[in-house]
Write a protein that holds these residues in place. Structure first.
Motif, PDB file in Angstrom:
ATOM      1  N   GLU A  31      36.310  50.681  29.250  1.00  0.00           N
ATOM      2  CA  GLU A  31      36.654  52.319  29.165  1.00  0.00           C
ATOM      3  C   GLU A  31      37.041  52.804  30.396  1.00  0.00           C
ATOM      4  O   GLU A  31      37.908  53.739  30.362  1.00  0.00           O
ATOM      5  CB  GLU A  31      35.212  52.940  28.452  1.00  0.00           C
ATOM      6  CG  GLU A  31      34.899  52.527  27.354  1.00  0.00           C
ATOM      7  CD  GLU A  31      33.782  51.670  27.348  1.00  0.00           C
ATOM      8  OE1 GLU A  31      33.675  50.848  28.192  1.00  0.00           O
ATOM      9  OE2 GLU A  31      33.050  51.560  26.240  1.00  0.00           O
ATOM     10  N   ASP A  32      36.596  52.499  31.475  1.00  0.00           N
ATOM     11  CA  ASP A  32      36.916  53.011  32.955  1.00  0.00           C
ATOM     12  C   ASP A  32      38.287  52.254  33.432  1.00  0.00           C
ATOM     13  O   ASP A  32      38.766  52.995  34.496  1.00  0.00           O
ATOM     14  CB  ASP A  32      35.780  52.986  33.829  1.00  0.00           C
ATOM     15  CG  ASP A  32      35.660  51.362  34.396  1.00  0.00           C
ATOM     16  OD1 ASP A  32      36.310  50.620  34.033  1.00  0.00           O
ATOM     17  OD2 ASP A  32      34.562  51.235  35.097  1.00  0.00           O
ATOM     18  N   GLY A  33      38.840  51.680  32.656  1.00  0.00           N
ATOM     19  CA  GLY A  33      40.230  51.068  33.090  1.00  0.00           C
ATOM     20  C   GLY A  33      40.041  49.595  33.977  1.00  0.00           C
ATOM     21  O   GLY A  33      41.225  49.227  33.925  1.00  0.00           O
ATOM     22  N   ARG A  34      39.194  49.485  34.362  1.00  0.00           N
ATOM     23  CA  ARG A  34      39.091  48.001  34.891  1.00  0.00           C
ATOM     24  C   ARG A  34      39.291  47.026  33.889  1.00  0.00           C
ATOM     25  O   ARG A  34      38.986  46.971  32.758  1.00  0.00           O
ATOM     26  CB  ARG A  34      37.730  47.880  35.651  1.00  0.00           C
ATOM     27  CG  ARG A  34      37.327  48.828  36.970  1.00  0.00           C
ATOM     28  CD  ARG A  34      36.052  48.429  37.460  1.00  0.00           C
ATOM     29  NE  ARG A  34      34.993  48.871  36.508  1.00  0.00           N
ATOM     30  CZ  ARG A  34      33.584  48.680  36.782  1.00  0.00           C
ATOM     31  NH1 ARG A  34      33.329  47.783  37.747  1.00  0.00           N
ATOM     32  NH2 ARG A  34      32.758  49.227  35.913  1.00  0.00           N
ATOM     33  N   ALA A  35      39.937  45.884  34.464  1.00  0.00           N
ATOM     34  CA  ALA A  35      40.065  44.612  33.845  1.00  0.00           C
ATOM     35  C   ALA A  35      39.369  43.434  34.200  1.00  0.00           C
ATOM     36  O   ALA A  35      39.359  43.368  35.351  1.00  0.00           O
ATOM     37  CB  ALA A  35      41.739  44.606  33.629  1.00  0.00           C
ATOM     38  N   PHE A  36      38.935  42.515  33.275  1.00  0.00           N
ATOM     39  CA  PHE A  36      38.310  41.510  33.459  1.00  0.00           C
ATOM     40  C   PHE A  36      38.941  40.225  32.747  1.00  0.00           C
ATOM     41  O   PHE A  36      39.198  40.418  31.719  1.00  0.00           O
ATOM     42  CB  PHE A  36      36.780  41.498  33.407  1.00  0.00           C
ATOM     43  CG  PHE A  36      36.031  42.498  33.889  1.00  0.00           C
ATOM     44  CD1 PHE A  36      35.437  42.505  35.305  1.00  0.00           C
ATOM     45  CD2 PHE A  36      36.206  43.824  33.640  1.00  0.00           C
ATOM     46  CE1 PHE A  36      34.762  43.180  35.998  1.00  0.00           C
ATOM     47  CE2 PHE A  36      35.480  44.848  34.368  1.00  0.00           C
ATOM     48  CZ  PHE A  36      34.767  44.736  35.388  1.00  0.00           C
ATOM     49  N   SER A  37      39.052  38.987  33.578  1.00  0.00           N
ATOM     50  CA  SER A  37      39.485  37.887  32.905  1.00  0.00           C
ATOM     51  C   SER A  37      38.456  37.144  32.080  1.00  0.00           C
ATOM     52  O   SER A  37      38.705  36.314  31.228  1.00  0.00           O
ATOM     53  CB  SER A  37      39.822  37.013  34.045  1.00  0.00           C
ATOM     54  OG  SER A  37      38.944  36.469  34.760  1.00  0.00           O
ATOM     55  N   LYS A  38      37.196  37.596  31.959  1.00  0.00           N
ATOM     56  CA  LYS A  38      36.301  36.785  31.460  1.00  0.00           C
ATOM     57  C   LYS A  38      35.313  37.867  30.761  1.00  0.00           C
ATOM     58  O   LYS A  38      35.057  38.961  31.274  1.00  0.00           O
ATOM     59  CB  LYS A  38      35.261  35.990  32.277  1.00  0.00           C
ATOM     60  CG  LYS A  38      36.057  34.796  33.036  1.00  0.00           C
ATOM     61  CD  LYS A  38      35.266  34.080  33.976  1.00  0.00           C
ATOM     62  CE  LYS A  38      35.938  33.231  34.706  1.00  0.00           C
ATOM     63  NZ  LYS A  38      36.588  31.988  34.061  1.00  0.00           N
ATOM     64  N   PRO A  39      34.928  37.569  29.480  1.00  0.00           N
ATOM     65  CA  PRO A  39      33.928  38.521  28.934  1.00  0.00           C
ATOM     66  C   PRO A  39      32.639  38.934  29.381  1.00  0.00           C
ATOM     67  O   PRO A  39      32.225  40.088  29.330  1.00  0.00           O
ATOM     68  CB  PRO A  39      33.586  37.850  27.243  1.00  0.00           C
ATOM     69  CG  PRO A  39      34.644  36.943  27.326  1.00  0.00           C
ATOM     70  CD  PRO A  39      35.079  36.558  28.706  1.00  0.00           C
ATOM     71  N   SER A  40      31.935  38.032  30.048  1.00  0.00           N
ATOM     72  CA  SER A  40      30.725  38.461  30.570  1.00  0.00           C
ATOM     73  C   SER A  40      30.687  39.298  31.794  1.00  0.00           C
ATOM     74  O   SER A  40      29.706  40.104  31.850  1.00  0.00           O
ATOM     75  CB  SER A  40      30.033  37.168  31.129  1.00  0.00           C
ATOM     76  OG  SER A  40      29.426  36.431  29.721  1.00  0.00           O
ATOM     77  N   PRO A  41      31.307  39.110  32.826  1.00  0.00           N
ATOM     78  CA  PRO A  41      31.809  40.084  33.818  1.00  0.00           C
ATOM     79  C   PRO A  41      32.062  41.531  33.422  1.00  0.00           C
ATOM     80  O   PRO A  41      31.729  42.525  33.867  1.00  0.00           O
ATOM     81  CB  PRO A  41      32.777  39.256  34.783  1.00  0.00           C
ATOM     82  CG  PRO A  41      32.716  37.971  34.622  1.00  0.00           C
ATOM     83  CD  PRO A  41      32.431  37.770  33.169  1.00  0.00           C
ATOM     84  N   ALA A  42      33.026  41.590  32.314  1.00  0.00           N
ATOM     85  CA  ALA A  42      33.144  42.801  31.650  1.00  0.00           C
ATOM     86  C   ALA A  42      32.002  43.374  31.247  1.00  0.00           C
ATOM     87  O   ALA A  42      31.880  44.718  31.341  1.00  0.00           O
ATOM     88  CB  ALA A  42      34.375  42.674  30.554  1.00  0.00           C
ATOM     89  N   LEU A  43      31.274  42.790  30.332  1.00  0.00           N
ATOM     90  CA  LEU A  43      30.114  43.381  29.634  1.00  0.00           C
ATOM     91  C   LEU A  43      29.036  43.662  30.935  1.00  0.00           C
ATOM     92  O   LEU A  43      28.330  44.724  30.755  1.00  0.00           O
ATOM     93  CB  LEU A  43      29.370  42.339  28.684  1.00  0.00           C
ATOM     94  CG  LEU A  43      28.372  42.999  27.707  1.00  0.00           C
ATOM     95  CD1 LEU A  43      28.798  44.256  27.292  1.00  0.00           C
ATOM     96  CD2 LEU A  43      28.066  42.025  26.723  1.00  0.00           C
TER      97      LEU A  43
END
Length: 140
Positions: free
Chosen positions: A93-105
């Motif tokens: 939601e804050d616009g950051r992008a992650f290549s992997k699901p766990s770091p995103a969560l």
């Protein structure tokens, strides 16, 4: 790809365990991520990035760019949403992008959490990302 065996001491093994996603990563997964990829860290603005971990899901037709993944924390009354990008990354939601699901969560919840096990498809909340991962691996 041929498999090779290596011996590591207890200290190195403990280090690999500390960098693994419990019940998901093998020691080889951790070494591959640490040595050959960007460690799942957020992309820097304007930086060319490699395909994210969800790219094989897109290629296989299990996910599409724009699909929403959600994680609900009912006790806290919170819902976290991430959008699958065309290159297999997750944008939160804050616009950051992650290549992997766990770091995103983790960025959304503040705690280490298995993104594959906790994210579900918004369009079909019965389907976890882990279910799609098993389909991709031929287990379903």
């Amino acid at each position: 790809m041929p498999k090779r065996s290596i011996e590591i001491d207890d200290e190195v093994f403990a280090f690999l365990q500390s960098r693994s996603e419990p019940l998901v990563d093998t020691p080889n997964d951790v070494l591959r991520r640490l040595l050959l990829t960007d460690s799942g860290l957020p992309a820097k603005s304007g930086e060319e990035r490699r395909p994210g971990d969800l790219m094989p899901f897109i290629t296989a037709g299990l996910l599409e760019a724009g699909d929403k993944l959600v994680h609900v924390q009912p006790r806290r009354g919170l819902t976290h949403e991430a959008t699958v990008t065309a290159d297999g990354w997750l944008e939160i939601e804050d616009g950051r992008a992650f290549s992997k699901p766990s770091p995103a969560l983790k960025a959304q919840t503040g705690v280490d959490i298995n993104g594959y096990g906790k994210y579900v498809l918004k369009k079909n909340p019965e389907v976890r990302l882990q279910d799609l991962r098993e389909q991709l691996r031929g287990g379903a």
